[in-house]
Design an enzyme around this catalytic site. Structure first.
Site, PDB file in Angstrom:
ATOM      1  N   TRP A   1     -25.954 142.814  55.765  1.00 52.59           N
ATOM      2  CA  TRP A   1     -25.399 141.789  56.638  1.00 52.59           C
ATOM      3  C   TRP A   1     -24.477 140.891  55.818  1.00 52.59           C
ATOM      4  O   TRP A   1     -24.854 140.453  54.726  1.00 52.59           O
ATOM      5  CB  TRP A   1     -26.538 140.979  57.262  1.00 52.59           C
ATOM      6  CG  TRP A   1     -26.093 140.198  58.448  1.00 52.59           C
ATOM      7  CD1 TRP A   1     -25.497 138.975  58.452  1.00 52.59           C
ATOM      8  CD2 TRP A   1     -26.206 140.596  59.812  1.00 52.59           C
ATOM      9  NE1 TRP A   1     -25.218 138.583  59.735  1.00 52.59           N
ATOM     10  CE2 TRP A   1     -25.646 139.558  60.598  1.00 52.59           C
ATOM     11  CE3 TRP A   1     -26.724 141.731  60.457  1.00 52.59           C
ATOM     12  CZ2 TRP A   1     -25.589 139.611  61.985  1.00 52.59           C
ATOM     13  CZ3 TRP A   1     -26.669 141.786  61.835  1.00 52.59           C
ATOM     14  CH2 TRP A   1     -26.112 140.747  62.586  1.00 52.59           C
TER      15      TRP A   1
ATOM     16  N   HIS B   1     -34.314 142.268  55.244  1.00 54.71           N
ATOM     17  CA  HIS B   1     -33.650 142.927  56.371  1.00 54.71           C
ATOM     18  C   HIS B   1     -32.695 144.008  55.896  1.00 54.71           C
ATOM     19  O   HIS B   1     -31.782 144.412  56.623  1.00 54.71           O
ATOM     20  CB  HIS B   1     -32.936 141.876  57.225  1.00 54.71           C
ATOM     21  CG  HIS B   1     -33.874 140.830  57.741  1.00 54.71           C
ATOM     22  ND1 HIS B   1     -34.518 140.923  58.954  1.00 54.71           N
ATOM     23  CD2 HIS B   1     -34.327 139.690  57.176  1.00 54.71           C
ATOM     24  CE1 HIS B   1     -35.304 139.870  59.123  1.00 54.71           C
ATOM     25  NE2 HIS B   1     -35.208 139.114  58.047  1.00 54.71           N
TER      26      HIS B   1
ATOM     27  N   HIS C   1     -35.693 148.099  59.214  1.00 49.06           N
ATOM     28  CA  HIS C   1     -36.632 146.986  59.039  1.00 49.06           C
ATOM     29  C   HIS C   1     -37.122 146.463  60.379  1.00 49.06           C
ATOM     30  O   HIS C   1     -36.560 146.759  61.430  1.00 49.06           O
ATOM     31  CB  HIS C   1     -35.954 145.845  58.271  1.00 49.06           C
ATOM     32  CG  HIS C   1     -34.822 145.217  59.031  1.00 49.06           C
ATOM     33  ND1 HIS C   1     -33.552 145.735  59.034  1.00 49.06           N
ATOM     34  CD2 HIS C   1     -34.759 144.114  59.831  1.00 49.06           C
ATOM     35  CE1 HIS C   1     -32.765 145.004  59.792  1.00 49.06           C
ATOM     36  NE2 HIS C   1     -33.478 144.008  60.294  1.00 49.06           N
TER      37      HIS C   1
ATOM     38  N   ASP D   1     -38.205 142.798  62.442  1.00 51.63           N
ATOM     39  CA  ASP D   1     -38.055 141.342  62.444  1.00 51.63           C
ATOM     40  C   ASP D   1     -39.370 140.708  62.877  1.00 51.63           C
ATOM     41  O   ASP D   1     -39.947 141.110  63.888  1.00 51.63           O
ATOM     42  CB  ASP D   1     -36.978 140.895  63.438  1.00 51.63           C
ATOM     43  CG  ASP D   1     -35.574 141.135  62.932  1.00 51.63           C
ATOM     44  OD1 ASP D   1     -35.412 141.508  61.760  1.00 51.63           O
ATOM     45  OD2 ASP D   1     -34.634 140.946  63.736  1.00 51.63           O
TER      46      ASP D   1
ATOM     47  N   HIS E   1     -38.219 134.929  61.734  1.00 48.47           N
ATOM     48  CA  HIS E   1     -36.822 135.183  61.358  1.00 48.47           C
ATOM     49  C   HIS E   1     -35.851 134.308  62.157  1.00 48.47           C
ATOM     50  O   HIS E   1     -34.829 133.874  61.636  1.00 48.47           O
ATOM     51  CB  HIS E   1     -36.510 136.662  61.588  1.00 48.47           C
ATOM     52  CG  HIS E   1     -35.124 137.081  61.244  1.00 48.47           C
ATOM     53  ND1 HIS E   1     -34.521 136.755  60.050  1.00 48.47           N
ATOM     54  CD2 HIS E   1     -34.205 137.809  61.943  1.00 48.47           C
ATOM     55  CE1 HIS E   1     -33.296 137.268  60.020  1.00 48.47           C
ATOM     56  NE2 HIS E   1     -33.078 137.888  61.157  1.00 48.47           N
TER      57      HIS E   1
ATOM     58  N   HIS F   1     -32.895 138.374  70.586  1.00 49.48           N
ATOM     59  CA  HIS F   1     -34.126 138.147  69.825  1.00 49.48           C
ATOM     60  C   HIS F   1     -35.095 137.251  70.592  1.00 49.48           C
ATOM     61  O   HIS F   1     -36.294 137.557  70.710  1.00 49.48           O
ATOM     62  CB  HIS F   1     -33.799 137.488  68.477  1.00 49.48           C
ATOM     63  CG  HIS F   1     -33.269 138.415  67.437  1.00 49.48           C
ATOM     64  ND1 HIS F   1     -31.951 138.794  67.380  1.00 49.48           N
ATOM     65  CD2 HIS F   1     -33.877 139.022  66.373  1.00 49.48           C
ATOM     66  CE1 HIS F   1     -31.771 139.608  66.346  1.00 49.48           C
ATOM     67  NE2 HIS F   1     -32.924 139.758  65.713  1.00 49.48           N
TER      68      HIS F   1
ATOM     69  N   GLU G   1     -35.059 147.530  63.696  1.00 48.00           N
ATOM     70  CA  GLU G   1     -33.601 147.644  63.620  1.00 48.00           C
ATOM     71  C   GLU G   1     -33.163 148.620  62.532  1.00 48.00           C
ATOM     72  O   GLU G   1     -33.896 148.900  61.597  1.00 48.00           O
ATOM     73  CB  GLU G   1     -32.992 146.258  63.345  1.00 48.00           C
ATOM     74  CG  GLU G   1     -33.250 145.271  64.486  1.00 48.00           C
ATOM     75  CD  GLU G   1     -32.894 143.840  64.162  1.00 48.00           C
ATOM     76  OE1 GLU G   1     -32.554 143.091  65.099  1.00 48.00           O
ATOM     77  OE2 GLU G   1     -32.980 143.441  62.973  1.00 48.00           O
TER      78      GLU G   1
END
Length: 210
Positions: A20, A50, A54, A56, A60, A161, A173
């Site tokens: 990310w 992440h 992974h 969440d 998070h 989310h 994800e």
């Protein structure tokens, strides 16, 4: 491949792995060699929780949310249905209503984004609040997506989310489904027991159900 063999749907963790923007990239080094220790090689990882495939934890995106070790690990094992939603730009009620989700509590979503762990996509389908509500009505308790997030990459509100959390749906994800046919599979995607973690890398595997 035999039907009873496990299929790896995880992104490999290596130096090529896209991360990310602004997050910690994956890095591995052999910190101590067998020549140094006289007996073993010892590696060290630097990575975001992440990185790659992974889960969440609610913490998070919610300061009052559950941490990884608070999560019910049973959510991350069991029957999961793989669906091909590559025709849809959003994972909303309309998209999910095109699929039969009866009889399962986990859904793994294949999108139009090619599985390329070395590339971070600038745009990808995302879960909308009405999509999360529909999944709840279908009895879904976990969603897995083959993109980096259940929200659009520029979103700050993270509506997907929060809507999934409101509907008590766990988040998985960055799975890889390009090589997987639609249908029902046995899923194992257990998080590490990181007590205070806001997420955890997983080794996600599936096996075709007969």
């Amino acid at each position: 491949m035999k039907d009873n063999q496990w299929i790896d749907i995880s992104q490999p963790l290596d130096e090529k792995l896209a991360h990310w923007p602004g997050d910690t990239p994956f890095h591995y080094v052999t910190e101590y060699t067998k020549e140094q220790t006289g007996s073993v090689n010892i590696g060290k990882l630097t990575m975001s929780l992440h990185s790659g495939t992974h889960i969440d934890a609610p913490f998070h995106f919610d300061n009052d949310g559950a941490r990884v070790l608070d999560l019910d690990i049973n959510r991350y094992t069991g029957t999961a249905r793989v669906i091909n939603a590559s025709a849809f730009e959003k994972l909303d009620e309309h998209a999910f209503s095109q699929f039969d989700l009866s009889g399962v509590t986990r859904v793994l979503v294949k999108t139009s984004v090619p599985n390329n762990p070395a590339h971070f996509p600038e745009d990808f389908p995302y879960v909308t609040p009405c999509g999360a509500d529909h999944l709840k009505q279908c009895g879904i308790q976990l969603i897995g997506v083959d993109v980096p997030s259940v929200d659009h990459p520029v979103s700050k509100e993270l509506e997907g989310h929060h809507a999934l959390l409101k509907n008590d749906i766990a988040i998985l994800e960055n799975i890889m489904l390009d090589h997987v046919e639609d249908g029902d599979y046995e899923l194992i995607a257990l998080p590490l027991p990181i007590r205070e973690g806001d997420g955890s890398p997983v080794r996600a595997v599936i096996r075709k159900q007969s």
